[in-house]
Design a protein around this motif. Structure first.
Motif, mmCIF file in Angstrom:
data_model
loop_
_atom_site.group_PDB
_atom_site.id
_atom_site.type_symbol
_atom_site.label_atom_id
_atom_site.label_comp_id
_atom_site.label_asym_id
_atom_site.label_seq_id
_atom_site.Cartn_x
_atom_site.Cartn_y
_atom_site.Cartn_z
ATOM 1 N N LEU A 183 -38.657 -0.542 5.059
ATOM 2 C CA LEU A 183 -39.101 -0.814 3.694
ATOM 3 C C LEU A 183 -38.528 -2.123 3.163
ATOM 4 C CD1 LEU A 183 -38.905 2.767 2.196
ATOM 5 C CD2 LEU A 183 -40.904 1.263 1.993
ATOM 6 N N LEU A 184 -37.400 -2.565 3.714
ATOM 7 C CA LEU A 184 -36.791 -3.820 3.279
ATOM 8 C C LEU A 184 -37.230 -5.013 4.118
ATOM 9 C CD1 LEU A 184 -33.099 -2.754 2.546
ATOM 10 C CD2 LEU A 184 -35.083 -2.744 1.025
ATOM 11 N N GLN A 250 -33.745 2.046 -5.084
ATOM 12 C CA GLN A 250 -33.858 2.965 -6.217
ATOM 13 C C GLN A 250 -35.135 3.795 -6.122
ATOM 14 O OE1 GLN A 250 -31.526 3.710 -8.636
ATOM 15 N NE2 GLN A 250 -33.017 5.375 -8.891
ATOM 16 N N ALA A 251 -36.215 3.180 -5.678
ATOM 17 C CA ALA A 251 -37.465 3.920 -5.508
ATOM 18 C C ALA A 251 -37.329 4.988 -4.430
ATOM 19 C CB ALA A 251 -38.601 2.949 -5.159
ATOM 20 N N VAL A 252 -36.622 4.650 -3.359
ATOM 21 C CA VAL A 252 -36.400 5.611 -2.272
ATOM 22 C C VAL A 252 -35.538 6.778 -2.767
ATOM 23 C CG1 VAL A 252 -35.289 5.938 -0.023
ATOM 24 C CG2 VAL A 252 -36.678 3.906 -0.443
ATOM 25 N N TRP A 270 -41.059 7.113 6.257
ATOM 26 C CA TRP A 270 -42.017 6.073 5.864
ATOM 27 C C TRP A 270 -42.349 5.170 7.040
ATOM 28 C CZ3 TRP A 270 -42.017 0.776 5.977
ATOM 29 C CH2 TRP A 270 -43.077 0.146 5.307
ATOM 30 N N VAL A 271 -41.338 4.629 7.710
ATOM 31 C CA VAL A 271 -41.604 3.689 8.796
ATOM 32 C C VAL A 271 -42.130 4.399 10.041
ATOM 33 C CG1 VAL A 271 -39.273 3.685 9.820
ATOM 34 C CG2 VAL A 271 -40.701 1.637 9.977
ATOM 35 N N ARG A 272 -41.692 5.618 10.265
ATOM 36 C CA ARG A 272 -42.137 6.372 11.448
ATOM 37 C C ARG A 272 -43.651 6.543 11.479
ATOM 38 N NH1 ARG A 272 -40.703 12.170 10.463
ATOM 39 N NH2 ARG A 272 -42.719 12.020 9.378
ATOM 40 N N ARG A 303 -48.913 11.647 -0.123
ATOM 41 C CA ARG A 303 -49.666 10.400 -0.236
ATOM 42 C C ARG A 303 -49.234 9.570 -1.446
ATOM 43 N NH1 ARG A 303 -56.046 10.920 0.078
ATOM 44 N NH2 ARG A 303 -55.351 11.728 2.115
ATOM 45 N N ALA A 304 -48.980 10.216 -2.573
ATOM 46 C CA ALA A 304 -48.612 9.484 -3.790
ATOM 47 C C ALA A 304 -47.264 8.785 -3.638
ATOM 48 C CB ALA A 304 -48.573 10.443 -4.981
ATOM 49 N N ILE A 305 -46.326 9.456 -2.993
ATOM 50 C CA ILE A 305 -45.006 8.844 -2.801
ATOM 51 C C ILE A 305 -45.095 7.693 -1.807
ATOM 52 C CG2 ILE A 305 -42.720 9.248 -1.783
ATOM 53 C CD1 ILE A 305 -42.650 11.907 -3.203
ATOM 54 N N ARG A 306 -45.864 7.891 -0.755
ATOM 55 C CA ARG A 306 -46.036 6.806 0.216
ATOM 56 C C ARG A 306 -46.666 5.587 -0.459
ATOM 57 N NH1 ARG A 306 -45.927 5.905 5.438
ATOM 58 N NH2 ARG A 306 -45.239 8.027 5.860
ATOM 59 N N ALA A 307 -47.646 5.815 -1.297
ATOM 60 C CA ALA A 307 -48.314 4.708 -1.987
ATOM 61 C C ALA A 307 -47.343 3.981 -2.912
ATOM 62 C CB ALA A 307 -49.512 5.226 -2.768
ATOM 63 N N ALA A 308 -46.485 4.735 -3.587
ATOM 64 C CA ALA A 308 -45.512 4.114 -4.490
ATOM 65 C C ALA A 308 -44.511 3.264 -3.715
ATOM 66 C CB ALA A 308 -44.783 5.193 -5.292
ATOM 67 N N LEU A 309 -44.065 3.760 -2.580
ATOM 68 C CA LEU A 309 -43.125 2.997 -1.753
ATOM 69 C C LEU A 309 -43.802 1.769 -1.157
ATOM 70 C CD1 LEU A 309 -41.280 5.926 0.081
ATOM 71 C CD2 LEU A 309 -40.414 4.517 -1.802
ATOM 72 N N ASP A 310 -45.050 1.918 -0.753
ATOM 73 C CA ASP A 310 -45.817 0.767 -0.257
ATOM 74 C C ASP A 310 -45.870 -0.332 -1.314
ATOM 75 O OD1 ASP A 310 -46.301 2.198 2.040
ATOM 76 O OD2 ASP A 310 -48.422 2.574 1.620
ATOM 77 N N ASP A 311 -46.118 0.077 -2.535
ATOM 78 C CA ASP A 311 -46.296 -0.884 -3.620
ATOM 79 C C ASP A 311 -44.998 -1.620 -3.949
ATOM 80 O OD1 ASP A 311 -47.973 -2.005 -5.841
ATOM 81 O OD2 ASP A 311 -46.449 -1.015 -7.048
#
Length: 325
Positions: A183-184, A250-252, A270-272, A303-311
């Motif tokens: 994610l970083l 913080q999002a994580v 997420w990355v997996r 799906r919603a959490i993945r989308a938020a982390l993507d963003d």
């Protein structure tokens, strides 16, 4: 643990890899034995090292455990060459002579007769890539290597090597690429991921936890027992201690709180499950950290959490690059 096909090959690996970069230095042989046993008992199979890790000590420690602590047939053994540097004409780099000499050294330290996945640790601009790739063919033909891959190649380097290798009449295709991805660190999505998907190489992310920063342990300072406090690894960790990283962490943490799990599990899940990813490679300091990573096996992000982390972690992608999702 779930297993996945690695690239366009018949090789199956656990969808979590055990990295050994600290073995032989920060991680003792006793702790390494505990980690390896716990990993295999949990269904893990993919174990990654390199001839350059702690000047070969990582391979030596691992070699002392294979067969004695876990059966050789339970391990998909991966190592790397190119980066190790020693005196003499065959002391490093990606020349045919240096690579085949390095392979023999790895086999000796690991105490095995073959490597399951042998990887080029870096691109070597001083050597014709055709010569480098010829060493991979020789290694497979000799029976000392089963499959081959690359590591830390850019998109154009990956595409060049994969195309040349695939064009040979009796070719041994590249099946994997090992890159930093979390994610970083999503820069590989610009060119490396599209190239890997196009050429059939599976992605093996290293530092999937952002060099430890995504665990959240550094939000309020530097723990005395952390890698950031280590003289050997402080610069490695500091690379991701930025304001942008703090927002992502913080999002994580927020996502983990909502799911009733750990930030570590969220970041790893997420990355997996990113496109093309086969097995993130973790580098736990001890068996306790390994246990925390193994808990991610049961987590599938909504799906919603993945989308938020993507963003919140989205990399800048402009012409002529494109997004993968």
């Amino acid at each position: 643990m779930e297993h996945r096909q690695l690239g366009h090959s018949g090789l199956r690996v656990s969808r979590l890899g055990l990295g050994t970069m600290t073995w032989g230095h920060d991680t003792t042989a006793e702790e390494a034995a505990s980690q390896l046993t716990a990993f295999v008992d949990a269904g893990g199979s993919f174990v990654d090292t390199a001839d350059v890790y702690n000047d070969g000590e990582s391979e030596t420690v691992l070699g002392g455990l294979i067969g004695d602590v876990v059966p050789r047939e339970n391990i998909v053994l991966a190592t790397k060459a190119v980066a190790r540097r020693t005196e003499g004409p065959f002391g490093g780099g990606a020349s045919r002579g240096a690579l085949l000499t390095a392979l023999d050294g790895s086999l000796s330290r690991l105490k095995v007769d073959h490597i399951d996945l042998w990887q080029l640790h870096a691109w070597d601009a001083s050597v014709p890539v055709e010569e480098t790739l010829s060493a991979l063919d020789a290694a497979i033909t000799s029976g000392k290597v089963r499959y081959v891959g690359i590591s830390n190649y850019s998109g154009w380097q990956l595409a060049t090597a994969a195309t040349l290798q695939a064009a040979k009449p009796a070719h041994h295709p590249l099946i994997s690429t090992q890159v930093e991805y979390s994610l970083l660190e999503r820069g590989v999505e610009r060119e490396v991921v599209p190239a890997a998907l196009h050429h059939g190489l599976g992605l093996l992310p290293w530092a999937p936890l952002g060099r430890g920063v995504l665990t959240g342990k550094y939000r309020n300072g530097t723990p005395a027992d952390s890698r950031a406090a280590s003289q050997n690894l402080s610069r490695y960790v500091e690379h991701h201690r930025t304001e942008r990283a703090a927002r992502i962490v913080q999002a994580v943490v927020t996502a983990a709180d909502g799911l009733g799990t750990s930030p570590l599990c969220v970041a790893l899940a997420w990355v997996r499950d990113r496109p093309g990813v086969i097995a993130p490679i973790i580098g736990p300091k001890d068996t306790g950290q390994l246990t925390g990573c193994l808990a991610a096996e049961d987590l599938e992000l909504p799906r919603a959490i993945r989308a938020a982390l993507d963003d919140v972690s989205a990399p800048t992608i402009t012409y002529p690059e494109r997004r993968m999702d």
